[in-house]
Design a protein around this motif. Structure first.
Motif, PDB file in Angstrom:
ATOM      1  N   ALA A 105      -1.597  10.769  -1.252  1.00  0.00           N
ATOM      2  CA  ALA A 105      -0.483  11.637  -1.632  1.00  0.00           C
ATOM      3  C   ALA A 105      -1.044  12.984  -2.090  1.00  0.00           C
ATOM      4  O   ALA A 105      -2.236  13.095  -2.413  1.00  0.00           O
ATOM      5  N   GLU A 106      -0.180  13.940  -2.174  1.00  0.00           N
ATOM      6  CA  GLU A 106      -0.612  15.299  -2.532  1.00  0.00           C
ATOM      7  C   GLU A 106      -1.334  15.335  -3.875  1.00  0.00           C
ATOM      8  O   GLU A 106      -0.955  14.595  -4.791  1.00  0.00           O
ATOM      9  N   ASP A 107      -2.335  16.147  -3.972  1.00  0.00           N
ATOM     10  CA  ASP A 107      -3.069  16.393  -5.230  1.00  0.00           C
ATOM     11  C   ASP A 107      -3.905  15.206  -5.732  1.00  0.00           C
ATOM     12  O   ASP A 107      -4.555  15.318  -6.758  1.00  0.00           O
ATOM     13  N   VAL A 108      -3.856  14.097  -5.062  1.00  0.00           N
ATOM     14  CA  VAL A 108      -4.593  12.922  -5.557  1.00  0.00           C
ATOM     15  C   VAL A 108      -6.089  13.116  -5.342  1.00  0.00           C
ATOM     16  O   VAL A 108      -6.912  12.764  -6.192  1.00  0.00           O
ATOM     17  N   ARG A 109      -6.400  13.705  -4.187  1.00  0.00           N
ATOM     18  CA  ARG A 109      -7.801  13.902  -3.790  1.00  0.00           C
ATOM     19  C   ARG A 109      -8.647  14.546  -4.891  1.00  0.00           C
ATOM     20  O   ARG A 109      -9.762  14.120  -5.161  1.00  0.00           O
ATOM     21  N   GLU A 110      -8.068  15.562  -5.525  1.00  0.00           N
ATOM     22  CA  GLU A 110      -8.830  16.341  -6.522  1.00  0.00           C
ATOM     23  C   GLU A 110      -9.058  15.549  -7.807  1.00  0.00           C
ATOM     24  O   GLU A 110      -9.978  15.844  -8.555  1.00  0.00           O
ATOM     25  N   LYS A 111      -8.204  14.583  -8.059  1.00  0.00           N
ATOM     26  CA  LYS A 111      -8.247  13.912  -9.373  1.00  0.00           C
ATOM     27  C   LYS A 111      -9.244  12.767  -9.455  1.00  0.00           C
ATOM     28  O   LYS A 111      -9.722  12.435 -10.533  1.00  0.00           O
ATOM     29  N   TYR A 112      -9.513  12.116  -8.324  1.00  0.00           N
ATOM     30  CA  TYR A 112     -10.344  10.911  -8.379  1.00  0.00           C
ATOM     31  C   TYR A 112     -11.460  10.946  -7.343  1.00  0.00           C
ATOM     32  O   TYR A 112     -11.306  11.557  -6.283  1.00  0.00           O
ATOM     33  N   SER A 113     -12.535  10.223  -7.642  1.00  0.00           N
ATOM     34  CA  SER A 113     -13.563  10.023  -6.622  1.00  0.00           C
ATOM     35  C   SER A 113     -13.095   8.886  -5.709  1.00  0.00           C
ATOM     36  O   SER A 113     -12.181   8.125  -6.077  1.00  0.00           O
ATOM     37  N   ASP A 114     -13.768   8.722  -4.560  1.00  0.00           N
ATOM     38  CA  ASP A 114     -13.394   7.630  -3.649  1.00  0.00           C
ATOM     39  C   ASP A 114     -13.515   6.268  -4.344  1.00  0.00           C
ATOM     40  O   ASP A 114     -12.670   5.394  -4.195  1.00  0.00           O
ATOM     41  N   ALA A 115     -14.614   6.120  -5.107  1.00  0.00           N
ATOM     42  CA  ALA A 115     -14.851   4.824  -5.767  1.00  0.00           C
ATOM     43  C   ALA A 115     -13.729   4.523  -6.767  1.00  0.00           C
ATOM     44  O   ALA A 115     -13.247   3.384  -6.850  1.00  0.00           O
ATOM     45  N   GLU A 116     -13.316   5.552  -7.495  1.00  0.00           N
ATOM     46  CA  GLU A 116     -12.232   5.338  -8.475  1.00  0.00           C
ATOM     47  C   GLU A 116     -10.925   4.972  -7.767  1.00  0.00           C
ATOM     48  O   GLU A 116     -10.195   4.085  -8.197  1.00  0.00           O
ATOM     49  N   LEU A 117     -10.679   5.655  -6.658  1.00  0.00           N
ATOM     50  CA  LEU A 117      -9.455   5.384  -5.898  1.00  0.00           C
ATOM     51  C   LEU A 117      -9.438   3.942  -5.391  1.00  0.00           C
ATOM     52  O   LEU A 117      -8.442   3.232  -5.519  1.00  0.00           O
ATOM     53  N   LEU A 177      -0.208   6.708  -5.229  1.00  0.00           N
ATOM     54  CA  LEU A 177      -1.393   7.472  -4.817  1.00  0.00           C
ATOM     55  C   LEU A 177      -1.430   7.674  -3.296  1.00  0.00           C
ATOM     56  O   LEU A 177      -2.203   8.481  -2.785  1.00  0.00           O
ATOM     57  N   VAL A 178      -0.592   6.892  -2.602  1.00  0.00           N
ATOM     58  CA  VAL A 178      -0.730   6.808  -1.136  1.00  0.00           C
ATOM     59  C   VAL A 178       0.416   7.516  -0.417  1.00  0.00           C
ATOM     60  O   VAL A 178       1.590   7.346  -0.783  1.00  0.00           O
ATOM     61  N   ARG A 179       0.067   8.322   0.584  1.00  0.00           N
ATOM     62  CA  ARG A 179       1.129   8.888   1.438  1.00  0.00           C
ATOM     63  C   ARG A 179       1.400   7.922   2.598  1.00  0.00           C
ATOM     64  O   ARG A 179       2.507   7.480   2.804  1.00  0.00           O
ATOM     65  N   TYR A 180       0.351   7.615   3.355  1.00  0.00           N
ATOM     66  CA  TYR A 180       0.450   6.593   4.392  1.00  0.00           C
ATOM     67  C   TYR A 180      -0.714   5.615   4.201  1.00  0.00           C
ATOM     68  O   TYR A 180      -1.836   6.056   3.924  1.00  0.00           O
ATOM     69  N   GLY A 181      -0.449   4.344   4.405  1.00  0.00           N
ATOM     70  CA  GLY A 181      -1.543   3.367   4.306  1.00  0.00           C
ATOM     71  C   GLY A 181      -1.374   2.288   5.347  1.00  0.00           C
ATOM     72  O   GLY A 181      -0.278   1.750   5.521  1.00  0.00           O
ATOM     73  N   VAL A 182      -2.447   2.006   6.060  1.00  0.00           N
ATOM     74  CA  VAL A 182      -2.399   0.997   7.114  1.00  0.00           C
ATOM     75  C   VAL A 182      -3.660   0.137   7.015  1.00  0.00           C
ATOM     76  O   VAL A 182      -4.755   0.677   6.831  1.00  0.00           O
ATOM     77  N   VAL A 183      -3.482  -1.173   7.115  1.00  0.00           N
ATOM     78  CA  VAL A 183      -4.659  -2.035   7.103  1.00  0.00           C
ATOM     79  C   VAL A 183      -4.983  -2.457   8.530  1.00  0.00           C
ATOM     80  O   VAL A 183      -4.109  -2.938   9.250  1.00  0.00           O
ATOM     81  N   LEU A 211       0.852  -1.191   0.000  1.00  0.00           N
ATOM     82  CA  LEU A 211       0.000   0.000   0.000  1.00  0.00           C
ATOM     83  C   LEU A 211       0.891   1.246   0.000  1.00  0.00           C
ATOM     84  O   LEU A 211       0.688   2.185  -0.781  1.00  0.00           O
ATOM     85  N   ALA A 212       1.913   1.236   0.843  1.00  0.00           N
ATOM     86  CA  ALA A 212       2.792   2.408   0.979  1.00  0.00           C
ATOM     87  C   ALA A 212       3.594   2.655  -0.297  1.00  0.00           C
ATOM     88  O   ALA A 212       3.989   3.785  -0.576  1.00  0.00           O
ATOM     89  N   TYR A 231     -10.618   6.960   3.477  1.00  0.00           N
ATOM     90  CA  TYR A 231      -9.628   7.998   3.171  1.00  0.00           C
ATOM     91  C   TYR A 231      -9.696   9.076   4.237  1.00  0.00           C
ATOM     92  O   TYR A 231     -10.780   9.553   4.563  1.00  0.00           O
ATOM     93  N   ARG A 232      -8.552   9.385   4.804  1.00  0.00           N
ATOM     94  CA  ARG A 232      -8.556  10.382   5.869  1.00  0.00           C
ATOM     95  C   ARG A 232      -7.339  11.295   5.729  1.00  0.00           C
ATOM     96  O   ARG A 232      -6.371  10.977   5.030  1.00  0.00           O
ATOM     97  N   GLU A 233      -7.448  12.429   6.416  1.00  0.00           N
ATOM     98  CA  GLU A 233      -6.288  13.312   6.443  1.00  0.00           C
ATOM     99  C   GLU A 233      -5.623  13.160   7.797  1.00  0.00           C
ATOM    100  O   GLU A 233      -6.242  12.700   8.746  1.00  0.00           O
ATOM    101  N   ASN A 234      -4.370  13.522   7.891  1.00  0.00           N
ATOM    102  CA  ASN A 234      -3.643  13.491   9.160  1.00  0.00           C
ATOM    103  C   ASN A 234      -3.717  12.141   9.883  1.00  0.00           C
ATOM    104  O   ASN A 234      -4.382  11.989  10.887  1.00  0.00           O
ATOM    105  N   MET A 235      -3.031  11.207   9.340  1.00  0.00           N
ATOM    106  CA  MET A 235      -2.924   9.890   9.982  1.00  0.00           C
ATOM    107  C   MET A 235      -2.216  10.055  11.331  1.00  0.00           C
ATOM    108  O   MET A 235      -1.278  10.858  11.435  1.00  0.00           O
ATOM    109  N   PRO A 236      -2.635   9.314  12.384  1.00  0.00           N
ATOM    110  CA  PRO A 236      -1.927   9.449  13.663  1.00  0.00           C
ATOM    111  C   PRO A 236      -0.472   8.954  13.531  1.00  0.00           C
ATOM    112  O   PRO A 236      -0.238   7.889  12.979  1.00  0.00           O
ATOM    113  N   ILE A 237       0.445   9.762  14.015  1.00  0.00           N
ATOM    114  CA  ILE A 237       1.870   9.400  13.910  1.00  0.00           C
ATOM    115  C   ILE A 237       2.404   9.192  15.326  1.00  0.00           C
ATOM    116  O   ILE A 237       2.130   9.986  16.226  1.00  0.00           O
TER     117      ILE A 237
END
Ligand code: AMP
Length: 506
Positions: free
Chosen positions: A447-459, A421-427, A416-417, A482-488
């Protein structure tokens, strides 16, 4: 007690060649066929210039040729690596890379043209009158089979099981479960999982029979419910998940399956509810909960789940160790000292020598102190002992069982990582109240700018497609969030435990 797996099977074949050994949806083969065909494989392998003792990969499903080629390989002195032919080609080449196998036997057609390896098609193995020298047979501490499990770094790990490891397991199953004479076993698990060994070698070394339920049938409920009522066997072997699926079949009960007297479960937690439903459906049967990782050869503890146990415990025990094996709890990491809960350690003759060509992972999980006769395996399981009875309480790492399949979540995270398209991914696994994983949920920060390009279903479609090239189908997450600011966490990595907590509180 048997002393040699291969020779015992040969002896049965010589004494009783017409005895049925394999029943693949009505198509049967005898012990005589098994000897003839495995000798043919052994003779062919001996003729090829394969380095001595090098492991060979075997690609196929669950037909008779599979077990004939397994036995052929070990008769020629080679361990075999079973790979289910529903796996993707990525897995095949990854196992080739890790194992450095010089040969693959294609029982089923290979999905790709393979490089740097010899290919032997099953059809090229001709029958004949061969005399295979027993000195060639795999014996002692030499590897008998190597089963690949999920690995944390994206690469599967090959668990090496020797003839001695297997012998310890087989003798235990033949002696401690009160099995009927010449037992017939349900053979449902694909050969790439060590659960299949719970049916395979105890059957073959006791003049028993394997009644096969192939993977494509079990994947289709309609077909499963059409097929199962016509199968006749007396020992059921499966994960609890598979039995739960069978509960939906109205003919799945003792009245219909009159000869079915024994249930052997392994691979994941057997819930009280599942055991109780089963006991109601098959009141006269013996139900065993067994436990063990592939690294210690199928299973090392067992307990019969009778009415007393059902009345006594809400969460069922996983059993008492077999005679030759020691189970201890390591509380040194402070898992839960007060409750004497800690990591389950297993020491005994069925403990593997480690992972093939992977000294680093082997050293992390196995150890042998100077005075020890046998190695110890650190299971990563959390448990406690009450007397000699072992109880399971989950994992200390990110390995899960989902629908009976062993999955390192970090293996999915790794791929996933890697996705652009992915900045952080955790299952994260979502659990139900019986401590069972219901769903794999991928939590993704894009990842940056990905949000604007695709719908959730497409992603989701894209991510699933990309993942399916690298991981097994049973590892694919069912949901993507899909979320912003993953806990670090403090070390700068994604706080996986926090993500899992959030998924389960949602
Ligand atoms: P595998 O190597 O696929 O057999 O998976 C081994 C792991 O499955 C163990 O380390 C446990 O986490 C889990 N497991 C196996 N048997 C049981 C059981 N009876 N109850 C709970 N968990 C189990």
């Amino acid at each position: 007690m048997i002393k040699d797996v291969i020779k015992t099977i040969d002896e049965i074949a010589i004494k009783d060649p017409n005895r049925i050994v394999y029943d693949y949806l009505g198509e049967t083969n005898t012990y005589g066929d098994l000897k003839k065909r495995s000798d043919a494989y052994a003779a062919k392998l001996k003729k090829m210039s394969i380095p001595e003792k090098a492991p060979v990969m075997i690609w196929g499903g669950q037909n008779f040729e599979m077990i004939a080629s397994f036995l052929g390989a070990v008769k020629a002195g080679h361990a075999y690596i079973p790979i289910a032919s529903y796996s993707n080609s990525e897995r095949l080449t990854m196992i080739q890379e890790v194992s450095q196998a010089p040969l693959v036997i294609a029982v089923d057609e290979l999905p790709i043209e393979m490089k740097n390896i010899e290919v032997l098609n099953a059809s090229e193995v001709e029958d004949g009158d061969f005399n295979i020298a027993e000195d060639n047979y795999v014996s002692g501490d030499d590897n008998f089979y190597i089963i690949f499990t999920s690995g944390t770094t994206g690469k599967p790990k090959g668990v090496q099981i020797s003839h001695n490891n297997l012998l310890s397991f087989v003798n235990w199953e033949l002696e401690d479960f009160n099995l009927p004479e010449h037992p017939s076993f349900l053979a449902q698990a694909p050969y790439s999982f060590d659960l299949s060994v719970m049916s395979l070698y105890p059957a073959l070394t006791s003049g028993g029979k394997l009644v096969v339920l192939p993977h494509d049938v079990t994947q289709n409920l309609g077909q499963l419910f059409k097929t199962m009522p016509n199968l006749d066997f007396n020992v059921w072997v499966s994960t609890p998940s598979f039995a739960e699926m069978s509960f939906l079949d109205p003919t799945f009960n003792g009245e219909h399956h009159k000869n079915l007297t024994h249930f052997l479960f392994c691979g994941e937690e057997l819930s009280h509810k599942t055991a109780q439903v089963l006991k109601n459906k098959f009141p006269d049967s013996h139900i065993y909960n067994t436990y063990g990782p592939t690294e210690t050869t199928v299973a090392v503890t067992s307990v019969e789940i009778d009415n007393d146990i059902l009345n006594k415990y809400d969460r069922l025990p996983i059993g008492v160790a077999k005679k030759d094996t020691k189970v201890t709890i390591d509380t040194s990491k402070g898992e839960d000292k007060d409750n004497k809960q800690g990591e389950v350690l297993i020491q005994g003759p069925s403990v593997s020598k480690g992972y093939l060509n992977n000294p680093e992972k082997t050293e992390a999980a196995f150890f042998k102190n100077p005075n020890d006769q046998y190695s110890t395996y650190r299971t990563g399981d959390l448990g406690f002992l009450d007397g000699d009875m072992l109880f399971y309480r989950g994992r200390i790492d990110f390995q899960v069982k989902f629908n009976g399949y062993r999955i390192e979540l970090e293996e999915i995270n790794f791929y996933l990582a890697k996705n652009p398209l992915v900045r952080y991914g955790v299952v994260a696994p979502r659990y139900n109240k019986d401590h069972k994983v219901q769903q794999l949920v991928a939590v993704v920060e894009l990842a940056e700018d990905v949000r604007e390009k695709y719908s959730d279903a497409e992603l989701t479609k894209k991510l699933r497609e990309d993942l399916s090239r690298d991981i097994m189908p049973y590892m694919l997450p069912q949901r993507f969030i899909y979320r912003e600011n993953m806990p670090i966490s403090q070390n700068g990595k994604v706080d996986i435990k926090q993500v899992i907590k959030e998924v389960n509180n949602a």
